[in-house]
Design a protein around this motif. Structure first.
Motif, PDB file in Angstrom:
ATOM      1  N   HIS A  36       0.835  -1.203   0.000  1.00 19.80           N
ATOM      2  CA  HIS A  36       0.000   0.000   0.000  1.00 19.80           C
ATOM      3  C   HIS A  36       0.869   1.253   0.000  1.00 19.80           C
ATOM      4  O   HIS A  36       0.591   2.218   0.703  1.00 19.80           O
ATOM      5  CB  HIS A  36      -0.957  -0.004   1.190  1.00 19.80           C
ATOM      6  N   SER A  37       1.960   1.206  -0.751  1.00 19.76           N
ATOM      7  CA  SER A  37       2.877   2.333  -0.949  1.00 19.76           C
ATOM      8  C   SER A  37       3.725   2.665   0.266  1.00 19.76           C
ATOM      9  O   SER A  37       4.225   3.778   0.383  1.00 19.76           O
ATOM     10  CB  SER A  37       2.121   3.590  -1.398  1.00 19.76           C
ATOM     11  N   GLY A  38       3.908   1.718   1.182  1.00 21.51           N
ATOM     12  CA  GLY A  38       4.821   1.929   2.305  1.00 21.51           C
ATOM     13  C   GLY A  38       6.260   1.908   1.811  1.00 21.51           C
ATOM     14  O   GLY A  38       6.559   1.378   0.746  1.00 21.51           O
ATOM     15  N   THR A  39       7.160   2.501   2.599  1.00 18.54           N
ATOM     16  CA  THR A  39       8.569   2.602   2.218  1.00 18.54           C
ATOM     17  C   THR A  39       9.454   1.891   3.235  1.00 18.54           C
ATOM     18  O   THR A  39       8.982   1.434   4.273  1.00 18.54           O
ATOM     19  CB  THR A  39       8.998   4.076   2.145  1.00 18.54           C
ATOM     20  N   ASP A  40      10.732   1.850   2.944  1.00 17.02           N
ATOM     21  CA  ASP A  40      11.724   1.305   3.867  1.00 17.02           C
ATOM     22  C   ASP A  40      12.488   2.430   4.561  1.00 17.02           C
ATOM     23  O   ASP A  40      13.649   2.290   4.922  1.00 17.02           O
ATOM     24  CB  ASP A  40      12.699   0.386   3.124  1.00 17.02           C
ATOM     25  N   LEU A  41      11.819   3.557   4.775  1.00 15.39           N
ATOM     26  CA  LEU A  41      12.411   4.707   5.453  1.00 15.39           C
ATOM     27  C   LEU A  41      12.100   4.657   6.940  1.00 15.39           C
ATOM     28  O   LEU A  41      11.167   3.973   7.379  1.00 15.39           O
ATOM     29  CB  LEU A  41      11.871   6.008   4.853  1.00 15.39           C
ATOM     30  N   LEU A  42      12.852   5.417   7.736  1.00 17.29           N
ATOM     31  CA  LEU A  42      12.680   5.434   9.180  1.00 17.29           C
ATOM     32  C   LEU A  42      11.248   5.782   9.594  1.00 17.29           C
ATOM     33  O   LEU A  42      10.702   5.182  10.522  1.00 17.29           O
ATOM     34  CB  LEU A  42      13.657   6.426   9.824  1.00 17.29           C
ATOM     35  N   CYS A  43      10.622   6.707   8.899  1.00 22.14           N
ATOM     36  CA  CYS A  43       9.261   7.112   9.264  1.00 22.14           C
ATOM     37  C   CYS A  43       8.259   5.966   9.144  1.00 22.14           C
ATOM     38  O   CYS A  43       7.176   6.026   9.728  1.00 22.14           O
ATOM     39  CB  CYS A  43       8.809   8.303   8.424  1.00 22.14           C
ATOM     40  N   ASN A  44       8.612   4.912   8.440  1.00 25.72           N
ATOM     41  CA  ASN A  44       7.710   3.776   8.250  1.00 25.72           C
ATOM     42  C   ASN A  44       8.175   2.524   9.018  1.00 25.72           C
ATOM     43  O   ASN A  44       7.584   1.472   8.898  1.00 25.72           O
ATOM     44  CB  ASN A  44       7.573   3.447   6.762  1.00 25.72           C
ATOM     45  N   CYS A  45       9.226   2.669   9.817  1.00 26.34           N
ATOM     46  CA  CYS A  45       9.812   1.534  10.531  1.00 26.34           C
ATOM     47  C   CYS A  45       9.432   1.569  12.004  1.00 26.34           C
ATOM     48  O   CYS A  45       9.519   2.605  12.662  1.00 26.34           O
ATOM     49  CB  CYS A  45      11.333   1.575  10.404  1.00 26.34           C
ATOM     50  N   VAL A  46       9.038   0.419  12.521  1.00 25.32           N
ATOM     51  CA  VAL A  46       8.758   0.256  13.939  1.00 25.32           C
ATOM     52  C   VAL A  46       9.287  -1.111  14.359  1.00 25.32           C
ATOM     53  O   VAL A  46       9.189  -2.079  13.601  1.00 25.32           O
ATOM     54  CB  VAL A  46       7.247   0.408  14.228  1.00 25.32           C
ATOM     55  N   LEU A  47       9.913  -1.170  15.540  1.00 22.23           N
ATOM     56  CA  LEU A  47      10.455  -2.429  16.036  1.00 22.23           C
ATOM     57  C   LEU A  47       9.507  -3.004  17.073  1.00 22.23           C
ATOM     58  O   LEU A  47       9.092  -2.319  18.006  1.00 22.23           O
ATOM     59  CB  LEU A  47      11.834  -2.211  16.656  1.00 22.23           C
ATOM     60  N   LEU A  48       9.159  -4.277  16.893  1.00 21.54           N
ATOM     61  CA  LEU A  48       8.224  -4.955  17.780  1.00 21.54           C
ATOM     62  C   LEU A  48       8.857  -6.234  18.306  1.00 21.54           C
ATOM     63  O   LEU A  48       9.582  -6.926  17.569  1.00 21.54           O
ATOM     64  CB  LEU A  48       6.934  -5.294  17.026  1.00 21.54           C
ATOM     65  N   CYS A  49       8.592  -6.558  19.578  1.00 17.90           N
ATOM     66  CA  CYS A  49       9.152  -7.774  20.171  1.00 17.90           C
ATOM     67  C   CYS A  49       8.535  -9.012  19.508  1.00 17.90           C
ATOM     68  O   CYS A  49       7.415  -8.970  19.005  1.00 17.90           O
ATOM     69  CB  CYS A  49       8.946  -7.790  21.687  1.00 17.90           C
ATOM     70  N   ILE A  50       9.314 -10.105  19.528  1.00 17.92           N
ATOM     71  CA  ILE A  50       8.839 -11.329  18.874  1.00 17.92           C
ATOM     72  C   ILE A  50       8.740 -12.513  19.828  1.00 17.92           C
ATOM     73  O   ILE A  50       8.429 -13.616  19.403  1.00 17.92           O
ATOM     74  CB  ILE A  50       9.708 -11.711  17.659  1.00 17.92           C
ATOM     75  N   ASN A  51       9.006 -12.303  21.117  1.00 15.43           N
ATOM     76  CA  ASN A  51       8.949 -13.413  22.075  1.00 15.43           C
ATOM     77  C   ASN A  51       7.722 -13.333  22.968  1.00 15.43           C
ATOM     78  O   ASN A  51       7.127 -12.278  23.148  1.00 15.43           O
ATOM     79  CB  ASN A  51      10.209 -13.436  22.944  1.00 15.43           C
ATOM     80  N   ARG A  52       7.359 -14.472  23.544  1.00 18.23           N
ATOM     81  CA  ARG A  52       6.222 -14.538  24.458  1.00 18.23           C
ATOM     82  C   ARG A  52       6.556 -13.843  25.755  1.00 18.23           C
ATOM     83  O   ARG A  52       7.714 -13.759  26.105  1.00 18.23           O
ATOM     84  CB  ARG A  52       5.880 -16.004  24.725  1.00 18.23           C
ATOM     85  N   PRO A  53       5.589 -13.341  26.508  1.00 19.67           N
ATOM     86  CA  PRO A  53       4.169 -13.530  26.255  1.00 19.67           C
ATOM     87  C   PRO A  53       3.583 -12.503  25.289  1.00 19.67           C
ATOM     88  O   PRO A  53       2.492 -12.690  24.783  1.00 19.67           O
ATOM     89  CB  PRO A  53       3.541 -13.379  27.646  1.00 19.67           C
ATOM     90  N   GLN A  54       4.292 -11.388  25.014  1.00 20.09           N
ATOM     91  CA  GLN A  54       3.704 -10.328  24.201  1.00 20.09           C
ATOM     92  C   GLN A  54       3.575 -10.692  22.730  1.00 20.09           C
ATOM     93  O   GLN A  54       2.520 -10.545  22.145  1.00 20.09           O
ATOM     94  CB  GLN A  54       4.514  -9.023  24.329  1.00 20.09           C
ATOM     95  N   GLU A  55       4.660 -11.096  22.099  1.00 18.74           N
ATOM     96  CA  GLU A  55       4.685 -11.403  20.662  1.00 18.74           C
ATOM     97  C   GLU A  55       4.013 -10.287  19.855  1.00 18.74           C
ATOM     98  O   GLU A  55       3.176 -10.528  18.997  1.00 18.74           O
ATOM     99  CB  GLU A  55       3.997 -12.727  20.357  1.00 18.74           C
ATOM    100  N   CYS A  56       4.400  -9.064  20.145  1.00 12.67           N
ATOM    101  CA  CYS A  56       3.750  -7.906  19.524  1.00 12.67           C
ATOM    102  C   CYS A  56       3.861  -7.905  18.000  1.00 12.67           C
ATOM    103  O   CYS A  56       2.965  -7.425  17.317  1.00 12.67           O
ATOM    104  CB  CYS A  56       4.300  -6.616  20.104  1.00 12.67           C
ATOM    105  N   HIS A  57       4.963  -8.451  17.474  1.00 14.43           N
ATOM    106  CA  HIS A  57       5.102  -8.488  16.019  1.00 14.43           C
ATOM    107  C   HIS A  57       3.950  -9.250  15.380  1.00 14.43           C
ATOM    108  O   HIS A  57       3.399  -8.831  14.366  1.00 14.43           O
ATOM    109  CB  HIS A  57       6.440  -9.099  15.623  1.00 14.43           C
ATOM    110  N   LEU A  58       3.574 -10.365  15.991  1.00 17.75           N
ATOM    111  CA  LEU A  58       2.450 -11.136  15.452  1.00 17.75           C
ATOM    112  C   LEU A  58       1.109 -10.537  15.870  1.00 17.75           C
ATOM    113  O   LEU A  58       0.172 -10.471  15.076  1.00 17.75           O
ATOM    114  CB  LEU A  58       2.533 -12.597  15.898  1.00 17.75           C
ATOM    115  N   LYS A  59       1.021 -10.085  17.110  1.00 18.18           N
ATOM    116  CA  LYS A  59      -0.246  -9.600  17.646  1.00 18.18           C
ATOM    117  C   LYS A  59      -0.679  -8.274  17.017  1.00 18.18           C
ATOM    118  O   LYS A  59      -1.810  -8.133  16.589  1.00 18.18           O
ATOM    119  CB  LYS A  59      -0.134  -9.444  19.158  1.00 18.18           C
ATOM    120  N   ILE A  60       0.250  -7.321  16.947  1.00 17.65           N
ATOM    121  CA  ILE A  60      -0.130  -6.004  16.412  1.00 17.65           C
ATOM    122  C   ILE A  60       0.434  -5.780  15.013  1.00 17.65           C
ATOM    123  O   ILE A  60      -0.197  -5.167  14.177  1.00 17.65           O
ATOM    124  CB  ILE A  60       0.270  -4.861  17.355  1.00 17.65           C
ATOM    125  N   GLY A  61       1.641  -6.295  14.752  1.00 15.05           N
ATOM    126  CA  GLY A  61       2.282  -6.063  13.463  1.00 15.05           C
ATOM    127  C   GLY A  61       1.632  -6.780  12.302  1.00 15.05           C
ATOM    128  O   GLY A  61       1.638  -6.302  11.181  1.00 15.05           O
TER     129      GLY A  61
END
Length: 100
Positions: A49-74
């Motif tokens: 949807h026209s997203g870029t690989d620039l800093l303004c479009n980058c967010v780091l999300l955790c990938i381990n339990r219990p949160q697993e935010c990358h899967l849950k929110i990302g």
């Protein structure tokens, strides 16, 4: 597409070494499941949807339990429907507090 290493580093510092969603501490270089402080870079706006690989479009999300935010929110929840993560979706995006 993938974020360049320098973009990931800037996002890591911008987020004060914390998951942008839950605030869990992240560790630079820990990008494999089961590593302590493991994380994954995520596009705030999907590339399809026209997203870029620039800093303004980058967010780091955790990938381990219990949160697993990358899967849950990302890749789940509202993101799946809207294909964009807004600032109010990411309480720890800016130095641990979006108001600082």
């Amino acid at each position: 597409m993938a974020f360049p290493l320098e973009v990931q580093r800037e996002a890591f510092l911008r987020q004060d070494r914390r998951c942008a969603y839950c605030g869990k501490e992240l560790i630079w270089g820990s990008t494999q499941l089961k590593d302590r402080g493991a994380w994954h870079p995520n596009h705030r706006k999907a590339i399809v949807h026209s997203g870029t690989d620039l800093l303004c479009n980058c967010v780091l999300l955790c990938i381990n339990r219990p949160q697993e935010c990358h899967l849950k929110i990302g890749h789940g929840g509202d993101y799946k429907k809207n294909l964009i993560l807004h600032d109010n979706d990411l309480p720890y995006l800016y130095h641990g507090d979006k108001y600082s």
